[in-house]
Design an enzyme around this catalytic site. Structure first.
Site, PDB file in Angstrom:
ATOM      1  N   ASP A   1       0.813  -1.209   0.000  1.00 53.09           N
ATOM      2  CA  ASP A   1       0.000   0.000   0.000  1.00 53.09           C
ATOM      3  C   ASP A   1       0.848   1.261   0.000  1.00 53.09           C
ATOM      4  O   ASP A   1       0.593   2.191  -0.767  1.00 53.09           O
ATOM      5  CB  ASP A   1      -0.931  -0.011   1.216  1.00 53.09           C
ATOM      6  CG  ASP A   1      -1.729   1.278   1.339  1.00 53.09           C
ATOM      7  OD1 ASP A   1      -2.733   1.402   0.629  1.00 53.09           O
ATOM      8  OD2 ASP A   1      -1.329   2.151   2.128  1.00 53.09           O
TER       9      ASP A   1
ATOM     10  N   GLY B   1      -4.319   2.691  -1.043  1.00 48.28           N
ATOM     11  CA  GLY B   1      -3.867   1.936  -2.209  1.00 48.28           C
ATOM     12  C   GLY B   1      -4.546   0.594  -2.301  1.00 48.28           C
ATOM     13  O   GLY B   1      -5.145   0.230  -3.323  1.00 48.28           O
ATOM     14  N   ASP B   2      -4.476  -0.163  -1.220  1.00 45.63           N
ATOM     15  CA  ASP B   2      -5.088  -1.493  -1.197  1.00 45.63           C
ATOM     16  C   ASP B   2      -6.612  -1.424  -1.227  1.00 45.63           C
ATOM     17  O   ASP B   2      -7.268  -2.159  -1.980  1.00 45.63           O
ATOM     18  CB  ASP B   2      -4.651  -2.234   0.067  1.00 45.63           C
ATOM     19  CG  ASP B   2      -3.314  -2.938  -0.117  1.00 45.63           C
ATOM     20  OD1 ASP B   2      -3.077  -3.490  -1.193  1.00 45.63           O
ATOM     21  OD2 ASP B   2      -2.514  -2.940   0.828  1.00 45.63           O
ATOM     22  N   LEU B   3      -7.185  -0.577  -0.391  1.00 42.59           N
ATOM     23  CA  LEU B   3      -8.639  -0.528  -0.315  1.00 42.59           C
ATOM     24  C   LEU B   3      -9.253  -0.019  -1.613  1.00 42.59           C
ATOM     25  O   LEU B   3     -10.305  -0.496  -2.050  1.00 42.59           O
ATOM     26  CB  LEU B   3      -9.073   0.348   0.861  1.00 42.59           C
ATOM     27  CG  LEU B   3      -8.695  -0.182   2.245  1.00 42.59           C
ATOM     28  CD1 LEU B   3      -9.066   0.821   3.333  1.00 42.59           C
ATOM     29  CD2 LEU B   3      -9.362  -1.525   2.516  1.00 42.59           C
TER      30      LEU B   3
ATOM     31  N   GLY C   1      -9.240  -2.881  -3.988  1.00 36.50           N
ATOM     32  CA  GLY C   1     -10.269  -3.835  -3.619  1.00 36.50           C
ATOM     33  C   GLY C   1     -11.650  -3.391  -4.051  1.00 36.50           C
ATOM     34  O   GLY C   1     -12.437  -4.180  -4.599  1.00 36.50           O
TER      35      GLY C   1
END
Length: 392
Positions: free
Chosen positions: A148, A176-178, A181
């Site tokens: 992230d 970044g990750d969320l 997703g």
């Protein structure tokens, strides 16, 4: 399919089977969203250790880190070595009646080659495969690994976060990750809609980097228009003023003035109606161009009383305002309770509090169905269909 979401009842994704081959955050967050919406999600983990986030602590609840517990509810955990021939055979059997596969294999890795979409789709044409990577399918960075913070740095978020002239800062959440997703969820759901028309699945891809760029929105169009390099503005907004945090005598609060009428209300509330008609501040474009001067004037006014005083007064004048709240305050807030965003699941250690799914259907929020699974908790149950000896 009905969109009723009642405990034990049908849900939007009831009947959808998801095989989750991902780990860490972006993929598991997407698959937890599918589980919240009623899909059956089978989380496949390596027999030795499983998802690395199980160890991302403290804090821990039982044997698992709370980080893992936050993003894996509603799933079944099955331990399979994906690199073994037996593991690959089991996964292939599992995919015969699956609808969705989610994976974040590093581009060019052995696992990505083993589970090549072209070969999977030839055997299982119904599959929608979501691949989440760090930098995307093409380009010089395609084979780079990424977490992230790397995405926040490479994708520009850190350059826009923090005070002017100060050090770069990452966002408090894993944007970044969320972000990847959530865009992955959108991609899968739209692919399922198309499959309902065509009968065929497809290969859906997104990346942490792409999703960071997608969220630039007004920052990007600002730059494309004037060519000026954007930089961090602290809590301020690049296109609105005043739209930021201000200090009171005992802490900080924010105001969000989105139009000239709200600015006039703000000026009346603080006893400075003259500011609303001043040439330097009358229109939003004037206030943005003179933001530093305006912030100094407002900061001087707000430094005379408490956060509670200003929040109460500005709400009375319909000015959007809030104290800057800490998480413990939010979780105990009557509004949080009223909207039902916090629930509990029955974990083997006791009741486990969780943040719920942030969308309601006909006024009903998806229930929290089952606790995050223990490592390999459902291996025997799930694989018994393919290896009958497991039941003996």
């Amino acid at each position: 399919m009905t969109t009723d979401i009642t405990p034990g009842g049908p849900a939007p994704l009831a009947g959808i089977k998801v095989v989750d081959l991902s780990k860490i955050l972006a993929g598991p967050y997407a698959t937890m969203s599918f589980a919240d919406l009623g899909a059956e999600v089978i989380k496949v983990e390596h027999p030795e250790g499983g998802d690395p986030t199980r160890g991302w602590g403290p804090p821990f609840v039982g044997e698992d880190a709370t980080y893992y517990l936050a993003i894996n509810r509603g799933k079944k955990s099955v331990t399979i070595d994906l690199k073994s021939e037996e593991g690959q055979r089991l996964i292939d059997r599992m995919l015969e009646d699956a609808d969705v596969v989610v994976e974040n294999f590093r581009p060019g890795s052995s696992l990505q080659k083993i589970f090549d979409y072209r070969e999977l789709s030839a055997r299982h044409p119904q599959l929608v495969v979501l691949h989440i990577s760090a930098f995307g399918e093409e380009g010089p960075l395609r084979d780079e690994p990424g977490y992230d913070m790397v995405a926040q740095a490479a994708g520009g978020l850190m350059s826009l976060t923090g005070e002017p002239g100060g050090p770069p800062m990452k966002a408090g959440y894993a944007m970044g990750d969320l972000g990847a997703g959530l865009f992955g969820v959108i991609g899968v759901l739209s692919a399922l809609v198309e499959r309902a028309r065509t009968g065929r699945g497809q290969y859906v891809t997104t990346s942490l980097f792409e999703c960071q760029l997608a969220m630039h929105v007004n920052w990007a169009t600002n730059y494309f228009a004037d060519g000026k390099r954007p930089h961090g503005l602290g809590s301020a907004h690049p296109n609105l003023a005043p739209y930021q945090a201000f200090p009171a005598t005992d802490g900080y609060f924010v105001i969000a003035v989105g139009n000239d009428g709200l600015f006039e209300s703000l000026c009346v509330a603080i006893g400075r109606p003259d500011l609303a008609v001043a040439d330097a501040f009358r229109r939003n474009r004037d206030r943005v161009e003179n933001r530093e001067r305006l912030a100094e004037i407002l900061s001087e006014a707000f430094a005379t009383d408490t956060v509670e005083h200003w929040v109460t007064l500005l709400k009375q004048h319909q000015v959007p305002v809030s104290a800057i709240k800490h998480l413990d305050e939010i979780y105990d807030d009557p509004h949080t309770e009223a909207i039902g965003m916090i629930g509990t699941v029955e974990h083997h250690t006791g009741d486990l509090r969780q943040i719920g799914f942030p969308v309601s259907y006909s006024g009903v929020r998806p229930p929290l169905r089952t606790a995050p699974p223990r490592h390999g908790e459902h291996t025997r149950e799930v694989l018994a269909e393919f290896t009958p000896t497991l039941t003996s």
